[in-house]
Design a protein around this motif. Structure first.
Motif, mmCIF file in Angstrom:
data_model
loop_
_atom_site.group_PDB
_atom_site.id
_atom_site.type_symbol
_atom_site.label_atom_id
_atom_site.label_comp_id
_atom_site.label_asym_id
_atom_site.label_seq_id
_atom_site.Cartn_x
_atom_site.Cartn_y
_atom_site.Cartn_z
ATOM 1 N N ILE A 26 0.832 -1.208 0.000
ATOM 2 C CA ILE A 26 0.000 0.000 0.000
ATOM 3 C C ILE A 26 0.863 1.253 0.000
ATOM 4 O O ILE A 26 1.762 1.401 0.827
ATOM 5 C CB ILE A 26 -0.946 0.033 1.224
ATOM 6 N N ILE A 27 0.560 2.150 -0.935
ATOM 7 C CA ILE A 27 1.127 3.501 -0.933
ATOM 8 C C ILE A 27 0.142 4.366 -0.151
ATOM 9 O O ILE A 27 -0.950 4.683 -0.634
ATOM 10 C CB ILE A 27 1.313 4.031 -2.363
ATOM 11 N N LEU A 68 1.992 -7.861 4.193
ATOM 12 C CA LEU A 68 1.502 -6.496 4.011
ATOM 13 C C LEU A 68 2.696 -5.557 4.038
ATOM 14 O O LEU A 68 3.449 -5.514 5.015
ATOM 15 C CB LEU A 68 0.526 -6.122 5.129
ATOM 16 N N THR A 69 2.901 -4.814 2.940
ATOM 17 C CA THR A 69 3.997 -3.854 2.868
ATOM 18 C C THR A 69 3.416 -2.451 2.805
ATOM 19 O O THR A 69 2.566 -2.161 1.955
ATOM 20 C CB THR A 69 4.884 -4.106 1.629
ATOM 21 N N LEU A 70 3.879 -1.589 3.713
ATOM 22 C CA LEU A 70 3.368 -0.226 3.812
ATOM 23 C C LEU A 70 4.474 0.767 3.497
ATOM 24 O O LEU A 70 5.555 0.714 4.091
ATOM 25 C CB LEU A 70 2.822 0.027 5.222
ATOM 26 N N TYR A 71 4.202 1.675 2.574
ATOM 27 C CA TYR A 71 5.159 2.706 2.168
ATOM 28 C C TYR A 71 5.024 3.866 3.140
ATOM 29 O O TYR A 71 4.198 4.756 2.959
ATOM 30 C CB TYR A 71 4.818 3.145 0.745
ATOM 31 N N SER A 72 5.858 3.869 4.165
ATOM 32 C CA SER A 72 5.677 4.839 5.251
ATOM 33 C C SER A 72 6.481 6.108 5.069
ATOM 34 O O SER A 72 6.050 7.186 5.501
ATOM 35 C CB SER A 72 6.034 4.193 6.590
ATOM 36 N N ILE A 113 12.264 -2.425 5.292
ATOM 37 C CA ILE A 113 12.989 -2.329 4.024
ATOM 38 C C ILE A 113 13.312 -0.861 3.772
ATOM 39 O O ILE A 113 12.551 0.032 4.137
ATOM 40 C CB ILE A 113 12.210 -2.951 2.854
ATOM 41 N N GLY A 114 14.455 -0.612 3.164
ATOM 42 C CA GLY A 114 14.899 0.746 2.905
ATOM 43 C C GLY A 114 16.334 0.932 3.370
ATOM 44 O O GLY A 114 16.942 0.031 3.956
ATOM 45 N N ASP A 115 16.871 2.103 3.125
ATOM 46 C CA ASP A 115 18.259 2.418 3.446
ATOM 47 C C ASP A 115 18.355 2.903 4.890
ATOM 48 O O ASP A 115 17.772 3.930 5.245
ATOM 49 C CB ASP A 115 18.774 3.502 2.497
ATOM 50 N N ARG A 116 19.084 2.188 5.711
ATOM 51 C CA ARG A 116 19.210 2.559 7.126
ATOM 52 C C ARG A 116 20.477 3.348 7.425
ATOM 53 O O ARG A 116 20.603 3.912 8.510
ATOM 54 C CB ARG A 116 19.201 1.300 8.000
ATOM 55 N N ALA A 143 5.856 -5.590 6.439
ATOM 56 C CA ALA A 143 7.077 -4.947 5.943
ATOM 57 C C ALA A 143 6.826 -3.443 5.891
ATOM 58 O O ALA A 143 5.893 -2.979 5.230
ATOM 59 C CB ALA A 143 7.442 -5.477 4.561
ATOM 60 N N ILE A 144 7.652 -2.710 6.615
ATOM 61 C CA ILE A 144 7.540 -1.258 6.643
ATOM 62 C C ILE A 144 8.636 -0.679 5.761
ATOM 63 O O ILE A 144 9.825 -0.876 6.019
ATOM 64 C CB ILE A 144 7.653 -0.717 8.082
ATOM 65 N N ALA A 145 8.223 -0.009 4.693
ATOM 66 C CA ALA A 145 9.185 0.612 3.776
ATOM 67 C C ALA A 145 9.503 2.002 4.305
ATOM 68 O O ALA A 145 8.697 2.927 4.188
ATOM 69 C CB ALA A 145 8.601 0.681 2.370
ATOM 70 N N PHE A 146 10.684 2.136 4.895
ATOM 71 C CA PHE A 146 11.075 3.395 5.529
ATOM 72 C C PHE A 146 12.395 3.874 4.943
ATOM 73 O O PHE A 146 13.343 3.107 4.835
ATOM 74 C CB PHE A 146 11.200 3.217 7.047
ATOM 75 N N ASN A 147 12.455 5.157 4.613
ATOM 76 C CA ASN A 147 13.590 5.705 3.858
ATOM 77 C C ASN A 147 13.836 4.817 2.639
ATOM 78 O O ASN A 147 14.961 4.433 2.337
ATOM 79 C CB ASN A 147 14.848 5.796 4.733
ATOM 80 N N TYR A 148 12.736 4.528 1.961
ATOM 81 C CA TYR A 148 12.759 3.561 0.862
ATOM 82 C C TYR A 148 12.561 4.258 -0.477
ATOM 83 O O TYR A 148 11.724 5.149 -0.624
ATOM 84 C CB TYR A 148 11.654 2.520 1.043
#
Length: 254
Positions: A26-27, A68-72, A113-116, A143-148
């Motif tokens: 989800i975006i 469930l992947t969320l574009y946070s 997921i994303g650049d940490r 899955a939380i897409a953070f700084n992704y």
């Protein structure tokens, strides 16, 4: 035409036409507009967006979604005003601190997921804590897409493979889609079957460009803070009415 083994595996794992999605991404868009329409500060829209995240996690479990992947927070969101970025980071920290125990009790496994590398040490530690605590859980994978950013993720994957080639551990001629897939942040997570975007926008915004090759997209007019179980269920219903061909003939007309 030859079909790569990675694509064959993805198609084989995907639910057939009429089946429920295994993985929904989800975006989450529209927090600011939700607040503006009510004369509220943007941060209040983001707070209400966190409530929608909680509802979506519960709804995903209720509806049989396994991933469930969320574009946070996207790589581009750093361009927003510093005060808004600080508010978003603070909300993420509070969500993890306040909700992690409940997610763990509900058998939810958290993946980030994303650049940490560019994140503060305390935030990196918090993200690792969420993953470590829930690693053995066997229920919904959140899955939380953070700084992704999808393109940035592919660049990181290519660099990982390049280091393997440089070290002599990988023949460049042997690199295939499966190697790239394994080097992505989402390794071990099946490709999304359904991508939902709220707020009426019709863009993919650098979200899972590699993984969503065969995904169905549903664009909703609803702003993210209004997203609820009924909205989620309706989007899944739309997905289940789609005829998924994956480049072949329609199962309904073949």
């Amino acid at each position: 035409m030859a079909v790569d083994a990675r694509n064959q595996a993805a198609v084989a794992a995907a639910p057939p036409s009429g089946g429920a999605p295994v993985h929904v991404a989800i975006i989450m868009d529209g927090n600011g507009r939700w607040a503006a329409r009510r004369g509220l500060p943007r941060v209040e829209g983001h707070r209400r967006g966190v409530e929608a995240v909680r509802r979506s996690v519960r709804a995903a479990s209720d509806l049989g979604v396994r991933y469930l992947t969320l574009y946070s927070f996207s790589s581009e969101n750093w361009r927003r005003p510093a005060t808004e970025v600080a508010d978003l980071l603070g909300l993420l920290k509070r969500f993890i601190r306040h909700d992690l125990a409940e997610l763990h009790a509900a058998n939810v496994r958290v993946r980030i997921i994303g650049d940490r590398d560019s994140l503060s040490a305390d935030l990196q530690a918090l993200l690792c804590e969420a993953e470590d605590l829930t690693r053995a859980n066997t229920g919904l994978v959140l899955a939380i897409a953070f700084n992704y950013g999808g393109r940035q993720e592919i660049v990181r994957a290519v660099r990982r493979l390049a280091r393997e080639v440089k070290a002599g551990r990988l023949d460049p001629e042997a690199i295939d889609m499966a190697h790239i897939d394994a080097a992505l942040d989402t390794h071990g997570i099946p490709d999304p079957d359904l991508v939902i975007r709220t707020s009426g926008e019709h863009r993919v915004s650098n979200f899972l460009p590699w993984q969503a090759t065969y995904a169905e997209y549903v664009f909703l007019p609803d702003l993210w803070p209004d997203f609820d179980h009924a909205t989620f269920e309706a989007a899944i219903g739309e997905f289940m009415r789609r005829d998924r061909r994956f480049g072949g003939l329609s199962a309904r007309t073949a």
